[in-house]
Design a protein around this motif. Structure first.
Motif, short mmCIF file in Angstrom:
data_model
loop_
_atom_site.label_atom_id
_atom_site.label_comp_id
_atom_site.label_asym_id
_atom_site.label_seq_id
_atom_site.Cartn_x
_atom_site.Cartn_y
_atom_site.Cartn_z
N ALA A 20 0.89 -1.02 0.07
CA ALA A 20 0.19 0.06 -0.04
C ALA A 20 0.92 1.26 -0.05
O ALA A 20 0.57 2.27 -0.72
CB ALA A 20 -1.00 0.08 1.30
N ALA A 24 0.94 4.06 -2.97
CA ALA A 24 0.49 5.43 -2.50
C ALA A 24 1.53 6.30 -3.05
O ALA A 24 1.26 7.41 -3.34
CB ALA A 24 0.23 5.57 -0.83
N ALA A 82 -9.30 4.02 -9.57
CA ALA A 82 -10.01 2.99 -8.87
C ALA A 82 -9.49 2.88 -7.55
O ALA A 82 -10.47 2.58 -6.51
CB ALA A 82 -9.74 1.54 -9.57
N LEU A 83 -8.25 3.34 -7.14
CA LEU A 83 -7.76 2.95 -5.59
C LEU A 83 -8.25 4.28 -4.83
O LEU A 83 -8.45 4.11 -3.67
CB LEU A 83 -6.26 3.13 -5.71
N PRO A 85 -10.87 6.20 -4.51
CA PRO A 85 -12.17 6.21 -3.82
C PRO A 85 -12.35 5.22 -2.31
O PRO A 85 -13.01 5.51 -1.33
CB PRO A 85 -13.14 5.63 -4.72
N LEU A 86 -11.28 4.36 -2.47
CA LEU A 86 -11.18 3.18 -1.38
C LEU A 86 -10.78 4.13 -0.04
O LEU A 86 -11.21 3.76 0.96
CB LEU A 86 -10.10 2.18 -1.78
N SER A 87 -9.80 5.00 -0.10
CA SER A 87 -9.47 5.74 1.05
C SER A 87 -10.50 6.40 1.83
O SER A 87 -10.55 6.65 2.88
CB SER A 87 -8.48 7.06 0.53
N LEU A 89 -13.61 5.15 2.32
CA LEU A 89 -14.68 4.14 2.53
C LEU A 89 -14.49 3.47 4.09
O LEU A 89 -15.61 3.23 4.74
CB LEU A 89 -14.49 2.66 1.56
N ALA A 90 -13.52 3.50 4.72
CA ALA A 90 -13.45 3.29 5.89
C ALA A 90 -13.17 4.21 7.11
O ALA A 90 -12.01 3.97 7.68
CB ALA A 90 -12.54 1.82 6.12
N ASN A 92 -13.78 4.63 9.99
CA ASN A 92 -14.03 4.22 11.37
C ASN A 92 -12.69 3.11 11.48
O ASN A 92 -12.71 2.72 12.82
CB ASN A 92 -15.40 3.63 11.85
N ALA A 93 -11.97 3.05 10.58
CA ALA A 93 -11.01 1.70 10.74
C ALA A 93 -9.82 2.28 11.55
O ALA A 93 -9.72 3.58 11.37
CB ALA A 93 -10.72 1.39 9.23
N TRP A 178 -9.27 12.91 -1.94
CA TRP A 178 -8.97 12.24 -0.69
C TRP A 178 -8.77 13.14 0.50
O TRP A 178 -9.15 12.96 1.93
CB TRP A 178 -8.02 11.05 -0.75
#
Lengths: 237, 237
Positions: A20, A24, A82-83, A85-87, A89-90, A92-93, A178
DNA sequence: CTCACGCCTCGCCTATGATCGAAATATGTC
DNA sequence: GACATATTTCGATCATAGGCGAGGCGTGAG
């Protein structure tokens, strides 16, 4: 049928901290050597080599051999798109603590940065906002499309809209930022706009920090073409 | 480390086959119980519970408690929208065969599958539809009951209706199908019917994939006993 | 030529975490 | 009331794959 769980393959690839970090570091589209990537990932060159081989074989990265160096870069803009948007999503992680130290660096990038080949950060968002407000750009089904007067406006800034339309990638992608959590203009049109601003010397690209800096010429010109833009940029955090 | 590598968190979550299968099953936005998701993922309920807790805590899933069931669904459309592009990202990803085999396409399960011990999916729904249409089966207060000629018909197929009646469980449960959103025949009678079809070799149970496959014998026999059944099954998506 | 460097392959070690059995807790059914 | 079902928690096991040291190959510099 969109119930294909094959996203797990990509997930497993980017779900490892070392990989990752590498991805990044490559998100802006620039190429870096295996050694550099090993450093940013915080692993030994052997380990990095293994990871890079996997990412390359999977089609996420592309390699270019130059002398005894190997330059790795994202296989294409689609990877970054594609990558990113994943940032979001979580939220609360849980995250390791050393992220504190990294946050400072992230803060520096926030104001204006390149997301692969188009403008992101506060400047990218402000530009998109301005275009949206004046109906030069419109949201449509997750993407943007040009408003009636949008084409003429952008062409007035030196953007080759027709060429962007001919490209195979998304024309005007609505790219969620992001750092700002708001959309900016990506895709072929976003890249063409960024290129135009660079070519006009309104913007300067800082290779070292991956930031974009407004030139004095750019400050005046952009505030002329995008009323209220500078105000939007100087709003505090 | 330049750009936020937080996408790794999501990547790690969805990079595991069991969790990926669950997410894929939920990609259409509908809610499913923990048991159904355990079934789809091919793991025990304990394991599924652990995965679902992680996904929920991370904000990818949302839970709704209904009686003794817990319905899990995607936390929002953004989750599906962010995950979907990943499936197209690494088409060439080669992964250990064992691991890839653990990823199963939910679509395959939809056409004909076992819901524990009775038939579900499109085949289950079509069978129930056929029985209902011919008044061999009737809806009654959330369950089914046999019509006047229903008993003789099913016994003609080798179903031991009397034995099913003696069981303690629901006799003819009206089981709502998660993939078809329409009822199919569950309970003791549903299990007995499925068992008969298996015993007659009209149907073959694939333990690995939990699918049900029509044999060539079954195709002809079922179309004889259930007119129009095959047509209902071959309706496109 | 030799040496230094960048990178990769091989092999071993280790730890994370996925998994399941047993048991507890609700909830629903008879 | 007893019993079945749905789900979770705990505890223990064990396989996967991430990590590194050693060594090898190719490239470039002296």
């Amino acid at each position: 049928m969109s119930v294909d769980p094959s996203f797990a393959l990509v997930g497993a690839l980017i779900g490892v901290p070392a990989r990752a970090n590498m991805m990044a570091a490559l998100m802006d589209g620039r190429a870096q050597t295996a050694s550099e990537l090993a450093f940013v990932a915080g692993v030994t060159p052997q380990t990095a080599s293994s990871h890079l081989a996997k990412l390359t074989e999977a089609g996420l990265l592309a390699v270019e051999k130059q002398g005894r160096h190997r330059y790795y870069r994202l296989a294409g803009p689609a990877v970054a798109e594609a990558l990113e948007p994943l940032s979001h999503l979580a939220p609360n992680a849980r995250v390791p603590e050393r992220r504190r130290a990294q946050l400072r660096r992230v803060g520096e990038l926030r104001s204006a940065r390149f997301c692969y080949d188009h403008l992101a950060g506060r400047l990218g968002v402000a530009l998109a906002d301005s275009l949206l407000k004046r109906r030069l750009l419109r949201r449509e089904a997750g993407d943007f499309r040009l408003g009636p007067k949008g084409r003429a406006f952008l062409e007035g800034l030196g953007v080759d809209v027709a060429a962007a339309e001919r490209e195979r990638r998304h024309f005007a992608r609505c790219c969620l930022d992001w750092s700002e959590r708001r959309p900016h203009l990506g895709g072929a049109l976003g890249a063409a706009l960024a290129e135009s601003l660079l070519r006009a010397k309104w913007l300067r690209r800082d290779r070292a920090s991956r930031k974009a800096a407004l030139t004095t010429l750019g400050e005046s010109e952009l505030s002329r073409h995008f009323p209220g833009l500078l105000q939007a940029l100087t709003v505090e955090d």
